[in-house]
Design an enzyme around this catalytic site. Sequence first.
Site, PDB file in Angstrom:
ATOM      1  N   ARG A  61      -9.802  70.566  30.925  1.00 47.96           N
ATOM      2  CA  ARG A  61      -9.036  71.598  31.642  1.00 47.96           C
ATOM      3  C   ARG A  61      -9.374  71.585  33.134  1.00 47.96           C
ATOM      4  NH1 ARG A  61     -10.879  76.490  32.195  1.00 47.96           N
ATOM      5  NH2 ARG A  61     -11.793  76.701  30.133  1.00 47.96           N
ATOM      6  N   TYR A 114      15.146  77.260  42.216  1.00 47.27           N
ATOM      7  CA  TYR A 114      15.233  77.086  40.765  1.00 47.27           C
ATOM      8  C   TYR A 114      15.157  78.472  40.111  1.00 47.27           C
ATOM      9  CZ  TYR A 114      13.824  75.291  36.173  1.00 47.27           C
ATOM     10  OH  TYR A 114      13.742  74.997  34.843  1.00 47.27           O
ATOM     11  N   ASP A 186       8.839  73.412  47.414  1.00 44.53           N
ATOM     12  CA  ASP A 186       9.178  72.743  46.157  1.00 44.53           C
ATOM     13  C   ASP A 186       9.967  71.493  46.526  1.00 44.53           C
ATOM     14  OD1 ASP A 186      10.331  71.865  43.778  1.00 44.53           O
ATOM     15  OD2 ASP A 186      10.497  73.887  42.943  1.00 44.53           O
ATOM     16  N   LYS A 211      11.182  65.898  36.555  1.00 42.11           N
ATOM     17  CA  LYS A 211      12.408  65.378  37.166  1.00 42.11           C
ATOM     18  C   LYS A 211      12.158  63.977  37.718  1.00 42.11           C
ATOM     19  CE  LYS A 211      13.446  69.551  35.996  1.00 42.11           C
ATOM     20  NZ  LYS A 211      13.340  70.671  36.875  1.00 42.11           N
TER      21      LYS A 211
HETATM   22  C1  LIG Z   1      12.852  72.007  36.848  1.00 42.28           C
HETATM   23  C2  LIG Z   1      12.416  72.608  38.105  1.00 42.28           C
HETATM   24  C3  LIG Z   1      11.310  73.445  38.153  1.00 42.28           C
HETATM   25  C4  LIG Z   1      10.514  73.835  36.918  1.00 42.28           C
HETATM   26  O1  LIG Z   1       9.875  72.732  36.360  1.00 42.28           O
HETATM   27  P1  LIG Z   1       9.509  72.578  34.803  1.00 42.28           P
HETATM   28  O2  LIG Z   1       8.849  71.253  34.764  1.00 42.28           O
HETATM   29  O3  LIG Z   1      10.776  72.664  34.031  1.00 42.28           O
HETATM   30  O4  LIG Z   1       8.604  73.710  34.469  1.00 42.28           O
HETATM   31  C5  LIG Z   1      10.912  73.945  39.392  1.00 42.28           C
HETATM   32  N1  LIG Z   1      11.594  73.638  40.509  1.00 42.28           N
HETATM   33  C6  LIG Z   1      12.677  72.844  40.496  1.00 42.28           C
HETATM   34  C7  LIG Z   1      13.391  72.551  41.772  1.00 42.28           C
HETATM   35  C8  LIG Z   1      13.133  72.311  39.292  1.00 42.28           C
HETATM   36  O5  LIG Z   1      14.215  71.529  39.289  1.00 42.28           O
END
Ligand SMILES: *Cc1c(COP(=O)(O)O)cnc(C)c1O
Length: 398
Positions: A61, A114, A186, A211
């Site tokens: 962890r 998001y 992000d 992604k």
């Molecule tokens: C999918 C996504 C998230 C969240 O990510 P997860 O891996 O699904 O928890 C956060 N920000 C953006 C821009 C995303 O496309």
Amino acid sequence: MAHDLSKLGRTTQTIHAGQYPDPTTGAVAPPIIQTSTFAFRDCDHGAGLFAGSGDGYIYTRMGNPTIARLEEAVATLEGGEQGFATASGMAALCTVLFGLLRTGDHVVGTSSVYGPSRVVIERDFARFGVTSSFVDTSDLAALRAAIRPETKLVFVESPANPTIVLTDIAAAAELAHANGALLLVDNTFASPILQRPLEHGADIVMHSMTKFLNGHTDVVAGMIVPRNKDLHERLRPAHWYLGACMDPHQAWLALRGFKTLAMRVRTAQENARILAPALEAHPAVAWVRYPGLASHPQHALAERQMDGPGSLISFEVKGGIEAGKRLLDSLELMTLAVSLGGIETLIQHPSSMTHAAMARADRIAAGISDGLVRLSVGCEDVDDLLADLEQGLAAAAS
Ligand SMILES: *Cc1c(COP(=O)(O)O)cnc(C)c1O
């Protein structure tokens, strides 16, 4: 161990960062160190690790060699300090929020982030007395006006999801820093191949590795990359104690996907550069939003801030929501699914799917119209994608 990759090209970095032969066996592919705990050489070694010094690991962890390779790889590409791999992108965001904020603090965020990122701040962190304002951060006057004395974090998603609106990261960093706040970006939509927010003054970058970074639609994962050691140390307790850590198997899969990041991003972008103008010229399409098109309101910022417009396109079909549904239901090659950044083309309808939890008024205010369709262009042969869109748009118009 790792040689200095910081001067090499980004394709070379994605292939080699975190990817050195295993010191004990010489294995070229990284071993999966599947263990919960690590033996100490002696009591002093264990005590040193807990005190933050010495070589080695304590407990998965808190860190693990397979996971550390991935943390090193992403940090190399982003140009930051080695950060923290997390179970998901949401775990990355929640770890940053948990690590930085306290009751009374205020967050300013991009209105069309998001969907769940906004929900967790507005609804869940609000229960702990953290307030927030979500504004169109592409409008710097709106961002400036939203910052209060108690604003501790500015949270920008650029390009934002799913409106493909950009925020000037350098300007947002200046505004945040002038108030003593940190800037979190992000960078999921762009990936470090196309945009490196730390170079523009951001303090922390987060990713949904689900992604582009993993890219094969088979792993959920997240990553946090801080600008410097100081921020690393500030976030470390949150990563240790929140428990949103990654698993070694997950890290191994993500490392495998990451090696082809540069190639995937470029191929998908080449396809998107052909699909976006084709959509814009199509009589059944009302509008298209893609940073590579001259019609994008921030085309110039995209050229300045990004190394390419990427492979996310949003558009609306003429005839409203019903025509949009006919398009989505008649596509044969493009898959109707949420998520993005995989090698296969995915298409979805945010107002009934990813952003359905937002109030409709907030959605509309954030630029997410009822008929907006988000297309994540993949790496297929572009002629096949064009043909599928063509027959889908014909069905939409019928
Ligand atoms: C999918 C996504 C998230 C969240 O990510 P997860 O891996 O699904 O928890 C956060 N920000 C953006 C821009 C995303 O496309």
